[in-house]
Motif scaffolding. Structure first.
Motif, PDB file in Angstrom:
ATOM      1  N   ALA A  63       0.843  -1.207   0.000  1.00 40.24           N
ATOM      2  CA  ALA A  63       0.000   0.000   0.000  1.00 40.24           C
ATOM      3  C   ALA A  63       0.873   1.250   0.000  1.00 40.24           C
ATOM      4  O   ALA A  63       0.591   2.217  -0.709  1.00 40.24           O
ATOM      5  N   VAL A  84      -2.442  -1.596   7.320  1.00 36.96           N
ATOM      6  CA  VAL A  84      -3.502  -2.573   7.064  1.00 36.96           C
ATOM      7  C   VAL A  84      -4.254  -2.826   8.365  1.00 36.96           C
ATOM      8  O   VAL A  84      -3.646  -2.913   9.434  1.00 36.96           O
ATOM      9  N   ASN A  85      -5.584  -2.904   8.277  1.00 38.94           N
ATOM     10  CA  ASN A  85      -6.410  -3.252   9.419  1.00 38.94           C
ATOM     11  C   ASN A  85      -6.477  -4.774   9.479  1.00 38.94           C
ATOM     12  O   ASN A  85      -6.943  -5.406   8.532  1.00 38.94           O
ATOM     13  N   THR A  88     -10.220  -6.223   9.130  1.00 37.20           N
ATOM     14  CA  THR A  88     -10.928  -6.121   7.855  1.00 37.20           C
ATOM     15  C   THR A  88     -10.053  -6.465   6.648  1.00 37.20           C
ATOM     16  O   THR A  88     -10.578  -6.785   5.592  1.00 37.20           O
ATOM     17  N   GLY A  89      -8.738  -6.348   6.777  1.00 37.64           N
ATOM     18  CA  GLY A  89      -7.836  -6.584   5.648  1.00 37.64           C
ATOM     19  C   GLY A  89      -7.703  -5.389   4.722  1.00 37.64           C
ATOM     20  O   GLY A  89      -6.987  -5.452   3.729  1.00 37.64           O
ATOM     21  N   ARG A  90      -8.390  -4.278   5.027  1.00 36.25           N
ATOM     22  CA  ARG A  90      -8.293  -3.068   4.197  1.00 36.25           C
ATOM     23  C   ARG A  90      -6.928  -2.421   4.377  1.00 36.25           C
ATOM     24  O   ARG A  90      -6.371  -2.423   5.465  1.00 36.25           O
ATOM     25  N   THR A  91      -6.403  -1.854   3.292  1.00 38.46           N
ATOM     26  CA  THR A  91      -5.118  -1.166   3.343  1.00 38.46           C
ATOM     27  C   THR A  91      -5.305   0.312   3.040  1.00 38.46           C
ATOM     28  O   THR A  91      -6.308   0.712   2.443  1.00 38.46           O
ATOM     29  N   ALA A  92      -4.314   1.109   3.451  1.00 36.34           N
ATOM     30  CA  ALA A  92      -4.355   2.546   3.191  1.00 36.34           C
ATOM     31  C   ALA A  92      -2.927   3.073   3.106  1.00 36.34           C
ATOM     32  O   ALA A  92      -1.992   2.499   3.664  1.00 36.34           O
ATOM     33  N   GLN A 110      -8.087   6.899   7.609  1.00 30.49           N
ATOM     34  CA  GLN A 110      -8.669   6.297   6.402  1.00 30.49           C
ATOM     35  C   GLN A 110      -9.272   4.921   6.670  1.00 30.49           C
ATOM     36  O   GLN A 110     -10.312   4.575   6.099  1.00 30.49           O
ATOM     37  N   LEU A 111      -8.621   4.139   7.508  1.00 30.11           N
ATOM     38  CA  LEU A 111      -9.106   2.785   7.775  1.00 30.11           C
ATOM     39  C   LEU A 111     -10.263   2.760   8.762  1.00 30.11           C
ATOM     40  O   LEU A 111     -11.094   1.862   8.729  1.00 30.11           O
TER      41      LEU A 111
END
Length: 170
Positions: A63, A84-85, A88-92, A110-111
């Motif tokens: 990311a 990365v969270n 949730t696996g979301r990245t920023a 952002q996350l």
């Protein structure tokens, strides 16, 4: 209401099946309560295996690198970091000189969610990224985030107050 009355209502079989399913799950997931307890008491990264942590740190680094490529050349001096969270696996991609302060704070903004569930990459600047060089994590972020939220070998500007470990740049 007695047992015969419950049987008469037709509830006995579904309740019995529910107890059997619960008993089966207890045997199948013996480690899960320990993992949940560790997450609640020590933070989410303690329940992760080394391979999971490594995979999350790789996602955070990717990311960061993708974000660096999107920056205009005039933004070379910005501090940048990826995150990365783990839930949730979301990245920023975060950068300094944003409305919330440091690049780490930008990633957490952002996350969303719990800041303790975010793992970060090593911090760098756009012009240093080509040299694979990192910059030290500031004291402000050391006060907000745990050393375990950063990959091994991360540089810090001072020792963590909690006695954390890492490569210290005094």
């Amino acid at each position: 209401m007695g047992l015969k009355a419950v049987e008469g209502l037709g509830l006995f079989e579904p309740v019995t099946a529910l107890f059997k399913k619960t008993k089966q799950l207890v045997h199948e997931l013996p480690q899960e309560p320990k993992r949940i307890f560790k997450r609640l008491t020590h933070g989410p990264e303690h329940a992760l295996t080394e391979s999971e942590r490594s995979r999350f740190f790789d996602l955070a680094e990717r990311a960061r690198d993708d974000g660096i490529r999107s920056l205009p050349k005039k933004k070379e001096r910005l501090a940048v970091i990826g995150g990365v969270n783990v839930r949730t696996g979301r990245t920023a991609f975060g950068r300094s000189s944003n409305p919330v302060g440091c690049a780490e704070d930008d990633v957490v903004r952002q996350l969303g969610g719990d800041p303790n569930e975010v793992l970060f990459s090593k911090a760098t600047r756009r012009r240093l990224a080509r040299l694979n060089s990192q910059i030290a994590i500031c004291r402000h972020c050391q006060a907000k985030y745990r050393p375990s939220q950063f990959p091994p070998g991360t540089k810090f500007k001072g020792a963590f107050e909690s006695g954390g470990s890492g490569v210290f740049d005094m």
